[in-house]
Every structure is written in structure tokens, then in C-alpha cells.
Scaffold this motif. Sequence first.
Motif, PDB file in Angstrom:
ATOM      1  N   ALA B   5       0.838  -1.206   0.000  1.00 23.24           N
ATOM      2  CA  ALA B   5       0.000   0.000   0.000  1.00 23.24           C
ATOM      3  C   ALA B   5       0.872   1.255   0.000  1.00 23.24           C
ATOM      4  O   ALA B   5       0.569   2.241  -0.687  1.00 23.24           O
ATOM      5  CB  ALA B   5      -0.924  -0.019   1.218  1.00 23.24           C
ATOM      6  N   ASP B   6       1.963   1.231   0.793  1.00 22.54           N
ATOM      7  CA  ASP B   6       2.884   2.371   0.790  1.00 22.54           C
ATOM      8  C   ASP B   6       3.452   2.597  -0.609  1.00 22.54           C
ATOM      9  O   ASP B   6       3.449   3.716  -1.131  1.00 22.54           O
ATOM     10  CB  ASP B   6       4.053   2.123   1.754  1.00 22.54           C
ATOM     11  CG  ASP B   6       3.621   2.099   3.215  1.00 22.54           C
ATOM     12  OD1 ASP B   6       2.622   2.773   3.540  1.00 22.54           O
ATOM     13  OD2 ASP B   6       4.281   1.407   4.004  1.00 22.54           O
ATOM     14  N   LEU B   7       3.941   1.492  -1.181  1.00 23.83           N
ATOM     15  CA  LEU B   7       4.619   1.596  -2.478  1.00 23.83           C
ATOM     16  C   LEU B   7       3.681   2.134  -3.551  1.00 23.83           C
ATOM     17  O   LEU B   7       4.087   2.906  -4.420  1.00 23.83           O
ATOM     18  CB  LEU B   7       5.170   0.223  -2.874  1.00 23.83           C
ATOM     19  CG  LEU B   7       6.023   0.147  -4.145  1.00 23.83           C
ATOM     20  CD1 LEU B   7       7.118   1.202  -4.153  1.00 23.83           C
ATOM     21  CD2 LEU B   7       6.630  -1.242  -4.285  1.00 23.83           C
ATOM     22  N   ARG B   8       2.410   1.745  -3.462  1.00 21.96           N
ATOM     23  CA  ARG B   8       1.453   2.236  -4.466  1.00 21.96           C
ATOM     24  C   ARG B   8       1.256   3.738  -4.347  1.00 21.96           C
ATOM     25  O   ARG B   8       0.853   4.401  -5.311  1.00 21.96           O
ATOM     26  CB  ARG B   8       0.097   1.526  -4.303  1.00 21.96           C
ATOM     27  CG  ARG B   8       0.120   0.066  -4.675  1.00 21.96           C
ATOM     28  CD  ARG B   8      -1.263  -0.554  -4.585  1.00 21.96           C
ATOM     29  NE  ARG B   8      -1.185  -1.984  -4.365  1.00 21.96           N
ATOM     30  CZ  ARG B   8      -0.839  -2.872  -5.286  1.00 21.96           C
ATOM     31  NH1 ARG B   8      -0.553  -2.451  -6.487  1.00 21.96           N
ATOM     32  NH2 ARG B   8      -0.776  -4.155  -5.010  1.00 21.96           N
ATOM     33  N   ARG B   9       1.487   4.289  -3.150  1.00 19.60           N
ATOM     34  CA  ARG B   9       1.285   5.734  -2.959  1.00 19.60           C
ATOM     35  C   ARG B   9       2.565   6.530  -3.206  1.00 19.60           C
ATOM     36  O   ARG B   9       2.536   7.763  -3.171  1.00 19.60           O
ATOM     37  CB  ARG B   9       0.764   5.996  -1.538  1.00 19.60           C
ATOM     38  CG  ARG B   9      -0.680   5.529  -1.335  1.00 19.60           C
ATOM     39  CD  ARG B   9      -1.203   5.946   0.031  1.00 19.60           C
ATOM     40  NE  ARG B   9      -0.453   5.290   1.104  1.00 19.60           N
ATOM     41  CZ  ARG B   9      -0.165   5.854   2.269  1.00 19.60           C
ATOM     42  NH1 ARG B   9      -0.544   7.080   2.522  1.00 19.60           N
ATOM     43  NH2 ARG B   9       0.515   5.193   3.191  1.00 19.60           N
ATOM     44  N   TRP B  10       3.678   5.842  -3.401  1.00 16.58           N
ATOM     45  CA  TRP B  10       4.906   6.576  -3.694  1.00 16.58           C
ATOM     46  C   TRP B  10       4.762   7.270  -5.041  1.00 16.58           C
ATOM     47  O   TRP B  10       4.308   6.674  -6.016  1.00 16.58           O
ATOM     48  CB  TRP B  10       6.107   5.633  -3.699  1.00 16.58           C
ATOM     49  CG  TRP B  10       6.518   5.201  -2.320  1.00 16.58           C
ATOM     50  CD1 TRP B  10       5.837   5.417  -1.161  1.00 16.58           C
ATOM     51  CD2 TRP B  10       7.692   4.463  -1.962  1.00 16.58           C
ATOM     52  NE1 TRP B  10       6.512   4.870  -0.106  1.00 16.58           N
ATOM     53  CE2 TRP B  10       7.655   4.277  -0.565  1.00 16.58           C
ATOM     54  CE3 TRP B  10       8.762   3.948  -2.673  1.00 16.58           C
ATOM     55  CZ2 TRP B  10       8.654   3.600   0.121  1.00 16.58           C
ATOM     56  CZ3 TRP B  10       9.764   3.269  -1.995  1.00 16.58           C
ATOM     57  CH2 TRP B  10       9.717   3.103  -0.607  1.00 16.58           C
ATOM     58  N   ASP B  11       5.172   8.526  -5.075  1.00 18.24           N
ATOM     59  CA  ASP B  11       4.860   9.378  -6.216  1.00 18.24           C
ATOM     60  C   ASP B  11       6.147   9.877  -6.879  1.00 18.24           C
ATOM     61  O   ASP B  11       6.732  10.875  -6.444  1.00 18.24           O
ATOM     62  CB  ASP B  11       4.008  10.560  -5.728  1.00 18.24           C
ATOM     63  CG  ASP B  11       3.544  11.441  -6.877  1.00 18.24           C
ATOM     64  OD1 ASP B  11       3.997  11.226  -8.020  1.00 18.24           O
ATOM     65  OD2 ASP B  11       2.724  12.344  -6.626  1.00 18.24           O
ATOM     66  N   PRO B  12       6.596   9.212  -7.946  1.00 19.70           N
ATOM     67  CA  PRO B  12       7.845   9.640  -8.589  1.00 19.70           C
ATOM     68  C   PRO B  12       7.755  11.037  -9.195  1.00 19.70           C
ATOM     69  O   PRO B  12       8.753  11.753  -9.261  1.00 19.70           O
ATOM     70  CB  PRO B  12       8.079   8.566  -9.664  1.00 19.70           C
ATOM     71  CG  PRO B  12       6.776   7.886  -9.857  1.00 19.70           C
ATOM     72  CD  PRO B  12       6.037   7.997  -8.567  1.00 19.70           C
ATOM     73  N   THR B  13       6.554  11.428  -9.637  1.00 20.73           N
ATOM     74  CA  THR B  13       6.405  12.767 -10.205  1.00 20.73           C
ATOM     75  C   THR B  13       6.656  13.833  -9.141  1.00 20.73           C
ATOM     76  O   THR B  13       7.336  14.836  -9.388  1.00 20.73           O
ATOM     77  CB  THR B  13       4.993  12.936 -10.798  1.00 20.73           C
ATOM     78  OG1 THR B  13       4.777  11.896 -11.753  1.00 20.73           O
ATOM     79  CG2 THR B  13       4.850  14.279 -11.477  1.00 20.73           C
TER      80      THR B  13
END
Lengths: 103, 558
Positions: B5-13
Motif C-alpha cells: 500500500a505504501d509503495l502504491r502511494r509513492w509518487d515519482p512525479t
Amino acid sequence: MDGFDVSTAAVAAAGITSAAVGDGVRTSDPGPLLLGLAAALPGSAAAVAGPRLAGRLAAATAAVADDLARHAAGLTAAAAGYTTADARVAAVLAALPTGCASS
Amino acid sequence: MVTPADLRRWDPTALEGVVRAIGVARDRLLDLDHDLRAARLDAWQGVAGDAARTAHHRIESALGGLVAATTAARPAVAVAVDAVVALRSELARVDAFAAAHGFAVDVEGGFADVDPDVARTVAERTSRLADRRSLGTLLQSVLDRADSVDAALVRDLDRAVGRRVGPGGSDPMPRSAAVPPVAALPAGVAAWWQNLSAAEQEDLLRTRPELIGNLDGVPGRVRDAANRARLPGELARVDSALAAATDRLRTAMGGGLLGRQEPHRVAELAAVRADVARRHEEHDALVAVTRTVADPDRQLLLLDVDGHAAPRAAIAVGDVDTADHVAVFTPGFTTTVAGSIADSVSDMRSLRQNAQHQLLLRGRGTESVAAVAWLGYDAPQWDTLMSADRSVASAIDARAGGIDLARFDDGITDARPGRRPHLTALGHSYGSTTTGYALQHTTAVDDAVVFGSPGLGITTLAALHVPAGHTAVVEAAPGDVVAGLGAFGTVPAQLDGIVVLSDRGTAAPDGAPLRGSFGHSEYLTPGTTSQFDIAATAAGLPDQRITGQAPWPRSFGR
């Protein structure tokens, strides 16, 4: 600038530059930019480390800016003091009898 | 611990935004630093002048530290951007793999069985359990890398303050620049490598070749130079270990004949004997690799003699950094570095020659080909036949090898940003099963050909990340009992949408005679139709291939 090994113009210019750099540093604090890590990496340890570094950079930025402000004030005062002293010395020299001033 | 869930919210932009903003702030601070250093007080003599200069230099130093810290933070976050992009892509692949097998990744990293009724028989339930374990391994690998990326970023951020900037505001990488991001995906490794200065790259190659020789994402010519530099030292180390093990064996044997009352000595002797045998295997592998890369136009892309169940190596014929077409061949059951690397590389040399010849005939002689023999996994052996984990009847080695092979393929393309090659995956026998699992993870492959294949670990081509119409199988040669087994999923020739290539004697489009192959191990023999077809695929000339027929209607037996 007879009597002093200093250029009051150079000291005054250094004071002006220091003041400008201090203002520039104060408005260029990179710390807040790192707060964006908390939003970009939720749940990560970096989301804590980013703000931690932000705080350290903010403190360092403020310290440099404060130091520069004090330094600029000192240089400005010194330049003014030397100018005043120079004028007084010039007046004393002008009041001396002919021959003494060039001795 | 990072969760899915954390990784899905990580935002590279958003991270990229941070990188850009830090860069702007850093440039402005550099300008201010330059202005302050230009404000000279050299002509001011006396006590007051000395005090002013001391204060000035102290503030210059503090401002320089601020610039250095900002400079260090920027590439640290930039490396994280690339890593997060790669991690999210990998997580998406896990999601797709899970969905294709009737599972879903939950928020904490477990798997929900969304289609439990699909497994009715014991065999089907066993297969689903294996799929679930494989998914767990894959997901854990992604989450472990996410933790590593996170830890590396924290380390670099914490180290940022206290750094020093070079003359003129040169842009040093964070201290970790000298340490390759081994946990990163190949794209992250490639970004890290490309961000190093030429001097840093050269220094790393000269002083720590063992860190970069096997690192997927580093250019092939660099890996080759690093691994060649390691060869003499590795051989000396292994020979020293072999001598020590041999001494221990002599000592253990010195106690005379062993009786049943000495079981501890029997076990000790067996362990020492196994150690000696392993060291011999490592020695033989290094000798074989040394001889094979002595030929011109070779690249040693993988050298790992003692990190796994068996020595591993990969050798390219041609230049994988510049070739227009790159083929990666994975051999199968009973292959070893010591016993098979020379023959596998010879097969790739012949295949490459054939591919170049076909390109020349088609007026595309300026295009270049490289072919890699990849012995980078623990291929099952005769002596592991009865092992529950390592038997040729088990897909465990193929699943594990597939993950490494996918990384290798990704590394070849990621090391070439903006000029990726036409990449073909080739798999023979159990190596085709390994290739099948790899193709479920990598998107780098443009074409795939399997031959003598007991299965790709799939029941539908949709499970592979290969463009539709670009997965092919060579029809079974007479006497090849493996090709029709279907031991791992559907028999490849029966997969809907797969291209079946001929293995019969015929003539090439230019009239040259081609002969059929026989048995399980002639598919790459020069002069055979199968080798011609495989070479045409590797050269990006699918229209030149001679197609064959599936052994029976594809709906049969399913």
C-alpha cells in the motif's frame, strides 16, 4: 587614504555584498523543499529523514544569513568609521602649518 | 518495512518536483557563494582587517557547507526517483502475475485467493500453492528492494550535512555513489551508473570490479572489463581453497578405514569430499570461462563461481551495448559452466554468423548481432534428479532462474537508454521453462523462440510480456521426447497464438539446403532448418522463417 592601509570603498562594497548575499541566502532556504519527500514517499523512512534534513538545512541557512547580516553591519560601520577618521585626519593635516603637512 | 500500500502511494512525479526545486535552490546558493567569495578584503591591513577576514572566511565556509549539503541531497533524491519508477513497474507486474493466476495482492503484502474454486484436483491445488509461493517470493523481492531504496535515501540525506563542495561548485555525488545500488532494479542501476563521472566510473572499475561485473544495468563493455579483471584473482582464490580442502581430505582419510561406530567421521569425510568436488567444479568453471573469453569479440557479462548451488557465467559473442539485435540463450538440464559454456558460446557464434548472413542477403548488412550464452541459474543436474527442490521435474529452479534472467534482459536494454536493441529470448529444454518464467517478468524482450521445450509454465501466451505473434516454438524433432511433455503448463506448440517454426529438411529462401534435426539437442546445429529459423528471428527477419505445424489441433487435450 593617507594614514590608513585600507580602502574604505572596498570595505563598504564588501559590506553591501554581504548584506545582499545574506538576504539571498535567507530566501533560498532549501529545507522546505525536502518536506516534499514526506508527501512523495508516504510510509517510508525517507519521509522522516527528509524533514529531518530540512530542519538542519533551515537552521544552517538561518545561521549563515544572520552571520552575514552582522558581518555586513560590521563592515559598513568600519567603512563609515574609517571615512570619518580619514576626514578628521585630513582636517588636522589641513590645519597644520605649511611644511608640517608634507613632513 | 514498506508495504504494498505504501509503495502504491509513492509518487515519482512529486519526487521529480523535489529534485528540480532543490536544483534551483542549489544553483542560487552557488551564485551567492560566488558573490561572497568575490568580495575581497585583502588590502585591509592591521588587527581589524585580520578580524574581518577571519569572519568572512568563516561565513564563506558555512555557506559552502550549505551548498554542499544541497548539492548532495539532489542526486540522492534523483536516484530514488528512478528506483521508485522501477519498483512501481515491478509491483504492477506482480499484480498482473497474481491476477493471471487468480490471486490479488492485499495491502499488507499477502495474497487473497480470488478464484479458489479453480483448483479442484490435488495436482491443481498443489500447482496453486506453488504459484502462491512464487508470488510471495516475487512480492517480497520487490518490497525488500523498496526497503533498500528507502534506507539508501535516508543514509544519503543524513550524510548530506557536513559535506564539502568542490572548487567552482562541482557536483559531487552522495558518498554512496561509490557503492553500487545492488538492491535496485536494472533501470536504477543504469541511472546510477550514468550519473557517475567518467573518473568515478574508471575508479570503480579499477578498484572494485567485483561490485559491478555482475550488476544488471551496467553496460556490457564495463561488465566485461570488470569480470576479466577478476578472473586471475578468482582462480587463485579457488585454487587456494581447493588445496586447503584437499589437505583436509587427506587428514580425514588419514585415520584409517572407517567403521560403523564412527558416524561422525563418516559425515565429516562426506562433507570434506563434497567441498573438494565443489572446488574442483569452480576451478574447472573458471578455466572454461578463461579459455572461452580468450577468443575475440567476447564479453564476459556474468561471473559468479561460488555464490549459488553451481558456478554461473554468461558470455556474449559480439557487443551487447551496440548491437542492433541481441539474442539471449538459456540452455537446460545438465548444463554447467565447466561442461557447457564453451559449447553454448560456440552455438551462439554460429547462430550470430547465420543471422548476420541473413541480414546481408536482405540488404541489411550494416545491422549487427550479438548473442549471449546465459548460464546464470542453477540448472537441474542428474545428481539432483531425486531432490524435491532441484529435480528437473520441479519448476523451482526455473522460477528462480526466470527472475534472474528477466533482470539480465532488463539490464541489457536499460544500459542503453534511447537506443534499446531488438532483443530475442531463446530457451532450450528446461532453459525454455526458465525463459518462460522470465518472460512473465520482463518487458524487454521483443521476440522469443523455445525449442525442445517441456513447457513455459503457462497455459496462455497472455501471461508473457512478449508482443502478440512474437513467441515461437520450433516443432519437435523426431526422437525428441521432451518437446511434447507439457510438464510445465500447456505443450508450447498447442498454445493459442504461438508461431510454430519448421524443423524439417527444406531449402532456405536463397535456395541453400537445410536439413532436419534429430533428437533433443540438434536445434542449434549449423545447417539445420531450426537453426536457420532461430537465427532469422534473432536478426529481426520473421518473414524469412519457415513455418511448421502444431502436432495436433490446438484445442486437443485442453
